[in-house]
Design an enzyme around this catalytic site. Sequence first.
Site, PDB file in Angstrom:
ATOM      1  N   ASP A 179      39.428  39.393  26.291  1.00  0.00           N
ATOM      2  CA  ASP A 179      39.426  37.759  26.477  1.00  0.00           C
ATOM      3  C   ASP A 179      39.257  37.747  27.480  1.00  0.00           C
ATOM      4  OD1 ASP A 179      41.525  35.936  27.579  1.00  0.00           O
ATOM      5  OD2 ASP A 179      42.232  37.435  26.406  1.00  0.00           O
ATOM      6  N   GLY A 322      45.366  39.929  32.718  1.00  0.00           N
ATOM      7  CA  GLY A 322      44.549  39.732  30.754  1.00  0.00           C
ATOM      8  C   GLY A 322      43.884  40.071  31.464  1.00  0.00           C
ATOM      9  N   GLU A 323      42.246  40.029  30.328  1.00  0.00           N
ATOM     10  CA  GLU A 323      41.099  40.329  30.210  1.00  0.00           C
ATOM     11  C   GLU A 323      41.365  41.647  29.769  1.00  0.00           C
ATOM     12  OE1 GLU A 323      39.321  40.550  34.338  1.00  0.00           O
ATOM     13  OE2 GLU A 323      40.161  38.063  34.962  1.00  0.00           O
ATOM     14  N   GLY A 324      41.946  41.904  29.290  1.00  0.00           N
ATOM     15  CA  GLY A 324      42.586  43.989  28.670  1.00  0.00           C
ATOM     16  C   GLY A 324      42.134  44.672  29.721  1.00  0.00           C
ATOM     17  N   THR A 325      43.185  44.353  30.600  1.00  0.00           N
ATOM     18  CA  THR A 325      43.376  45.181  31.557  1.00  0.00           C
ATOM     19  C   THR A 325      45.013  46.210  31.277  1.00  0.00           C
ATOM     20  OG1 THR A 325      43.090  43.537  33.705  1.00  0.00           O
ATOM     21  CG2 THR A 325      44.395  45.900  34.126  1.00  0.00           C
TER      22      THR A 325
END
Length: 363
Positions: A179, A322-325
Amino acid sequence: MSRLNLDDFSELIERPDSGVRRDAEERRERLTVPPGALGRLDELGEWLAAAQGAVPVRPVERPKAVLFAGDHGVAALDVSGRPAGTAHTLVRAVLDGASPVAVLARRAGVPVRVVDAGLDCDPELLPEDVVRHRVRRGSGRIDIEDALTAAEAERAVRLGMAVADEEADSGTDLVVLGDLSVGGTTVAATLIAALCGTDASVVTGRGGAGIDDLAWMRKCAAVRDALRRARPVLGDQLELLATVGGADFAAMTGFLLQAAVRRMPVVLDGVVSAACALVAQRAAFRAPDWWLAGQVSGEPAQAKAFDRMALNPLLDHGVTVGEGTGALLALPLVQAAAALAAELPLRPDQPRAEDASGEGGSD
């Protein structure tokens, strides 16, 4: 168009093929490397074989990172490390290749798709292919008002379903889900607390951007107030997403459910994807069998959600961005598990066999 009922997914989603998984386990027993020597990689290879319906397992060759983006009105309470309404800057960093997930995806050769479900910015600031599906501009302040209307919630879920279908139809064989949001961890904590029956203080963390003690107290209060609004609608997942979710949350939930229908494995990232997965599990109890937990984010709500779904994260490196990392960092483990399961030789005393899919081939 008839009203969407998320409970219908319970009939549409089947578990990964248990017979194929048994075949994969039996094949593992015949490899030259002793059983147990590869630890959890064995389990991953068997899970992937069952998801693919193939023994030996096929390599993961066409993964995709899919990131849903949105702003949340609750961020106006100063509960986030970033100013309210600035999620579009996170999107721009990804598109410019200047964010952690973009750097890792570039190094791994993994395409990244960003879907604007509810950013609070002028559409002209971002490319058309990112903003064209936007459900609304920002989501309501969940402590005092609904995040979405009922129609917007359904539209967002259908958006996520359509994205899952597009990825499955294009040949994507595994999705890294993440996200790009501001205020999203507050929404996620609310959903997880509501679905797990816990108090605000138990699930409230400090978010990927980090907040001080005063902001954490404001965040707890916001989750507490939102919980009061969430509890009366727990029996209807779509209404729950409209009341205390957001456009990106509803879209991600729809994506997860339809990905399971299409038998497309997904690696979950942080607390936002965990919250959406928990809502999806409430609608379809078999759906979590298609997901992997990529990493521990440090958010207490994420731990609650993964525990409820019996998902054991692959990594714990303290990555909170976050952010899919974190999920993208876990992808090489999944790919390694597939390669080892398919390419390690059988012991010399073992006969060669055709794979469980009925197609001839050597082990």
